[in-house]
Motif scaffolding. Structure first.
Motif, PDB file in Angstrom:
ATOM      1  N   ASN A 180       0.790  -1.235   0.042  1.00  0.00           N
ATOM      2  CA  ASN A 180      -0.015  -0.052  -0.028  1.00  0.00           C
ATOM      3  C   ASN A 180       1.102   1.450  -0.153  1.00  0.00           C
ATOM      4  N   LEU A 182       0.186   4.491   0.294  1.00  0.00           N
ATOM      5  CA  LEU A 182       0.048   5.468   1.658  1.00  0.00           C
ATOM      6  C   LEU A 182       0.694   4.978   2.792  1.00  0.00           C
ATOM      7  N   SER A 185       4.432   5.564   2.384  1.00  0.00           N
ATOM      8  CA  SER A 185       4.550   7.022   2.513  1.00  0.00           C
ATOM      9  C   SER A 185       4.689   7.420   4.146  1.00  0.00           C
ATOM     10  N   ASP A 212      -1.802   8.063  13.735  1.00  0.00           N
ATOM     11  CA  ASP A 212      -1.864   9.616  13.340  1.00  0.00           C
ATOM     12  C   ASP A 212      -1.292   9.523  12.239  1.00  0.00           C
ATOM     13  N   ARG A 213       0.083   9.022  12.062  1.00  0.00           N
ATOM     14  CA  ARG A 213       0.789   8.948  10.699  1.00  0.00           C
ATOM     15  C   ARG A 213      -0.012   8.205   9.515  1.00  0.00           C
ATOM     16  N   GLU A 215      -3.399   8.286   9.233  1.00  0.00           N
ATOM     17  CA  GLU A 215      -4.521   9.202   8.962  1.00  0.00           C
ATOM     18  C   GLU A 215      -4.105  10.327   8.103  1.00  0.00           C
ATOM     19  N   LEU A 216      -2.844  10.807   8.552  1.00  0.00           N
ATOM     20  CA  LEU A 216      -2.112  12.194   7.778  1.00  0.00           C
ATOM     21  C   LEU A 216      -1.604  11.634   6.587  1.00  0.00           C
ATOM     22  N   ALA A 217      -1.276  10.460   6.206  1.00  0.00           N
ATOM     23  CA  ALA A 217      -0.840   9.994   4.880  1.00  0.00           C
ATOM     24  C   ALA A 217      -2.453   9.812   4.041  1.00  0.00           C
ATOM     25  N   GLY A 218      -3.517   9.641   4.606  1.00  0.00           N
ATOM     26  CA  GLY A 218      -4.705   9.490   3.950  1.00  0.00           C
ATOM     27  C   GLY A 218      -5.269   8.164   4.027  1.00  0.00           C
ATOM     28  N   TYR A 219      -4.718   7.362   5.014  1.00  0.00           N
ATOM     29  CA  TYR A 219      -4.950   5.658   5.104  1.00  0.00           C
ATOM     30  C   TYR A 219      -6.258   5.780   5.875  1.00  0.00           C
ATOM     31  N   ASN A 220      -7.286   5.290   5.431  1.00  0.00           N
ATOM     32  CA  ASN A 220      -8.341   5.152   6.228  1.00  0.00           C
ATOM     33  C   ASN A 220      -8.646   3.748   6.845  1.00  0.00           C
ATOM     34  N   GLN A 283      -7.574  -1.446   5.848  1.00  0.00           N
ATOM     35  CA  GLN A 283      -8.754  -0.224   5.568  1.00  0.00           C
ATOM     36  C   GLN A 283     -10.117  -0.566   6.112  1.00  0.00           C
TER      37      GLN A 283
END
Length: 286
Positions: A180, A182, A185, A212-213, A215-220, A283
């Protein structure tokens, strides 16, 4: 976050297993195993709580005379050990490995819990002991972060094809993880932060934790977990260290995780030189 706290509880079950299997081992081996069991648990040392650490590798080049003065740098040159960091602990008085371990915990916990060390040598002569911890120079042969992350995925998936015991918990063989971008990253961001910031922790300098990291990368995500390592110069060493650590092993064998992102970062000015992060996730809706 639940995965990380569960991993620490699992790690607590490993100490008895490790100590039970060393009953017939040499005193030097028993002390090495006790130090590695100590490192596998979150410990309070000098007012701080250490992370779970991978085991130190026994290296015969680090076995030096137990008594008398030793020039560590010259000894490393003579032993052909490409030393980057080295430190020795000298003990006088402990009658056996158990007493030596008590002395280490009381007076040298910061040394044995230092994540920059990856190798160990232990020697004993009567009641004299010398424990040498070191990290070798990093060879300049790593691929880029993305390539090494993909290698880590391959090795972790190979590990997941085999049933194994992680501390006190048995895991069946399970399904492979999918890559993945995200998560990769987020993993690279954390590896770079640890390398440039010269620290080793799941909590970054902004107070962010793995969730937190992600979520910040856009991983739901519905589940997230993280393994970190420092000092190991190859993917193979990183994975072997995680498999030998009950909490890390439980993360990578967890059948509820479906995806992975991983990366490393290097900063020659840092204590450990190289830092690795693997983020495991599932996810929402998977």
């Amino acid at each position: 976050m639940h995965v990380l706290s569960s991993a620490m509880r699992l790690a607590g079950l490993s100490l008895g297993l490790v100590l039970a299997t060393t009953a017939m081992a040499s005193e030097e081996t028993q002390l090495t195993d006790s130090i590695n069991a100590f490192r596998s648990l979150a410990q309070r040392c000098a007012g701080q709580v250490s992370p779970e650490l991978p085991p130190l590798n026994s290296d015969p080049r680090l076995v030096l005379p137990a008594s008398g003065p030793v020039d560590l740098q010259q000894a490393m040159v003579r032993a052909s050990y490409p030393m980057f960091n080295v430190q020795a602990i000298t003990l006088t008085g402990p009658r056996d490995a158990q007493a030596a371990m008590m002395a280490v915990q009381e007076s040298f916990c910061q040394v044995v819990l230092d994540p920059k060390f990856i190798d160990i040598g232990v020697s004993r002569q009567g009641s004299d002991w010398r424990i040498v911890l070191a990290r070798p120079l990093l060879p300049a042969r790593q691929g880029d972060a993305a390539a090494e992350g993909q290698k880590l995925l391959v090795e972790l998936n190979a590990a997941r094809t085999q049933p194994r015991q992680c501390g006190g918990q048995a895991f069946a063989a399970t399904t492979p993880l999918a890559w993945n971008a995200l998560l990769a990253s987020a993993a690279e961001t954390h590896s770079r932060a640890m390398a440039n910031g010269n620290y080793f922790d799941h909590k970054d300098r902004d107070g962010h934790m793995p969730g937190d990291r992600a979520e910040l990368a856009g991983y739901n995500f519905q589940q997230i977990g993280e393994n970190i390592a420092a000092g190991q110069d190859t993917v193979h060493k990183v994975v072997n260290g995680w498999l030998a650590s009950p909490g890390h092993c439980a993360n990578l064998m967890n059948p509820q995780f479906r995806e992975l992102g991983a990366a490393y970062a290097v900063d020659p000015k840092s204590d450990a030189g190289i830092y690795w992060t693997a983020m495991f996730g599932t996810q929402l809706g998977q």
